[in-house]
Design a protein around this motif. Structure first.
Motif, PDB file in Angstrom:
ATOM      1  N   TYR A 268       8.295  66.842  14.235  1.00 15.74           N
ATOM      2  CA  TYR A 268       8.733  65.512  13.794  1.00 15.74           C
ATOM      3  C   TYR A 268       7.728  64.438  14.192  1.00 15.74           C
ATOM      4  CZ  TYR A 268      11.488  61.293  13.177  1.00 15.74           C
ATOM      5  OH  TYR A 268      11.911  60.046  12.786  1.00 15.74           O
ATOM      6  N   LEU A 269       7.227  64.503  15.390  1.00 14.32           N
ATOM      7  CA  LEU A 269       6.313  63.458  15.878  1.00 14.32           C
ATOM      8  C   LEU A 269       5.022  63.400  15.065  1.00 14.32           C
ATOM      9  CD1 LEU A 269       6.770  63.886  19.729  1.00 14.32           C
ATOM     10  CD2 LEU A 269       7.671  62.051  18.296  1.00 14.32           C
ATOM     11  N   GLN A 279       8.897  54.946  11.915  1.00 16.68           N
ATOM     12  CA  GLN A 279       9.882  55.076  12.990  1.00 16.68           C
ATOM     13  C   GLN A 279       9.243  55.667  14.249  1.00 16.68           C
ATOM     14  OE1 GLN A 279      12.861  57.527  11.133  1.00 16.68           O
ATOM     15  NE2 GLN A 279      14.003  55.785  10.335  1.00 16.68           N
ATOM     16  N   ILE A 280       8.399  56.659  14.054  1.00 10.83           N
ATOM     17  CA  ILE A 280       7.741  57.309  15.187  1.00 10.83           C
ATOM     18  C   ILE A 280       6.803  56.329  15.890  1.00 10.83           C
ATOM     19  CG2 ILE A 280       6.127  59.143  15.839  1.00 10.83           C
ATOM     20  CD1 ILE A 280       7.362  60.699  13.366  1.00 10.83           C
ATOM     21  N   LYS A 288       9.078  59.347  23.029  1.00 14.27           N
ATOM     22  CA  LYS A 288       8.440  60.517  22.411  1.00 14.27           C
ATOM     23  C   LYS A 288       8.491  61.724  23.346  1.00 14.27           C
ATOM     24  CE  LYS A 288       5.284  57.779  19.562  1.00 14.27           C
ATOM     25  NZ  LYS A 288       3.870  57.392  19.331  1.00 14.27           N
TER      26      LYS A 288
END
Length: 404
Positions: A268-269, A279-280, A288
């Motif tokens: 995802y990151l 969003q990240i 994180k």
């Protein structure tokens, strides 16, 4: 990947299927925890398919525990009281989220569990979600814990502080968190309860050990609902307890959303698309670092034992109201929406173009930095990401349908 995908009949007979079973054997190997995901809780086609996969894994591979992303207390405790096949569906319907407990799409799964039960076989059911939405927990947590609290010497005022906090979780959860003083008293009561149980040297695996795990989960549920802490960390802790203490030495199927079974949070990151990437980018380094998934935590806790298999759809329909079941409500399964159009460069589009009805895609040959576009993280969006880090394989179904 699409070129090397293994096609199979989506309506396969688990007792007879050979091609899919052989391909799964190569992917799973000797791992004893298999996680089966879905890209949407409204994806009836994947739920039907996974019901057949459970039967295949049970018949052919010896997996005999089915752990749901569902109420840790209700499903795990309640299964102990199921003694007849005719009790199984009412139990599921009242204690597991509606899309897995009551929907017609899951009829095949529960019919098989009944068949195994009736024949005297073994296929145990449990839950690992810290959110207690089942009937057994709604009506029984306080009644079960009160005599335990009395026995270990928890003061009445501390137990009542727990009762008030628990009532707030059941009645409002996210919508109306209680006053900070109520929250603090709830956490303090649980901490004192745990301390008293540990003083009595309750061993993990016995009644006290289960209650310690349940109290930790009750604490985590409140921290998730009121303080924004990780639900996945809490679910992974519950699953870990089940693996170590309730079902040691057993082969376990984990039934959850694709997102929860990710084995590496960097999937995802490292998403490259604008929406998720924005969003990240807004996340702090601490956020994180803290990002976690059930699959990732479990893979670290049980090295070389976890196999994660996601599912995805090409076209068709899915039930649109499945999210409403997450508060424990019954939903209308007949309300559907179309599966979003696939991006031309996506894995799903390529498989659609090839005309595949159903296919198993092995990710074991992917490199760490191999990115491709898919809806594996969630049916609602397509993203370019290094999915091979998070999943061992994916199952593609061309035609989606709703839960009805």
């Amino acid at each position: 990947m699409a070129r090397d995908a293994v096609p199979f009949d989506a309506a396969f007979d688990p007792a007879e299927e050979r091609t899919l079973a052989d391909a799964l054997a190569r992917i799973i190997g000797d791992r004893d925890i298999v996680m089966l995901g879905e890209s949407s809780h409204g994806d009836g086609a994947s739920i039907r398919l996974r019901g057949r996969l459970v039967e295949l894994l049970h018949r052919r591979f010896g997996f005999d525990v089915l752990a749901f992303e569902a109420d840790f207390w209700s499903v795990t405790r309640g299964w102990n009281d199921v003694s007849r096949p005719e009790q199984i569906r009412p139990f599921a319907q009242t204690n597991i989220y509606d899309f897995w407990g009551r929907a017609p799409a899951v009829d095949g799964l529960w019919a098989y569990v009944e068949t195994v039960f009736r024949a005297g076989g073994r296929l145990d059911v449990c839950g690992f979600d810290c959110r207690l939405k089942g009937a057994i927990a709604r009506g029984g947590v306080v009644d079960v814990l009160r005599p335990v609290a009395t026995a270990v010497g928890l003061p009445d005022d501390a137990f009542e502080a727990f009762v008030r906090g628990y009532a707030a979780l059941q009645s409002a959860e996210f919508d109306a968190p209680p006053e900070p003083a109520v929250q603090e008293a709830y956490f303090a009561a649980l901490a004192r309860f745990v301390s008293l149980l540990r003083r009595d040297d309750a061993a993990p695996g016995d009644v006290g050990g289960q209650i310690l795990a349940e109290l930790a989960s009750l604490d985590a549920w409140a921290r998730f609902a009121w303080l924004g802490h990780s639900r996945d960390e809490a679910m992974a802790a519950n699953l870990g307890w089940l693996i170590r203490h309730r079902y040691p030495g057993r082969k376990i199927i984990v039934w959850a959303h694709n997102n929860h079974i990710l084995k590496d949070s960097s999937v995802y990151l490292d998403v490259r698309d604008k929406g998720p990437a924005a969003q990240i980018a807004a996340m702090t380094d601490a956020q994180k670092t803290a990002l976690s998934y059930v699959g990732a935590v479990t893979s670290r806790a049980f090295p070389d034992r976890v196999c994660a298999i996601a599912t995805t759809l090409g076209r068709g329909q899915f039930s649109a109201l499945s999210h409403k079941a997450l508060d424990g409500s019954e939903i209308d399964f007949s309300v559907t929406r179309p599966v979003p159009p696939q991006a031309p460069d996506s894995l799903e589009a390529e498989l659609l173009n090839r005309g595949s009805e159903a296919a198993l895609i092995d990710f074991s040959g992917l490199a760490h930095d191999d990115f491709f576009r898919s809806r594996l993280l969630d049916l609602s969006f397509s993203a370019e990401a290094p999915y091979g880090r998070g999943y061992d394989a994916a199952i593609y179904l061309r035609d989606g349908d709703g839960l009805a």
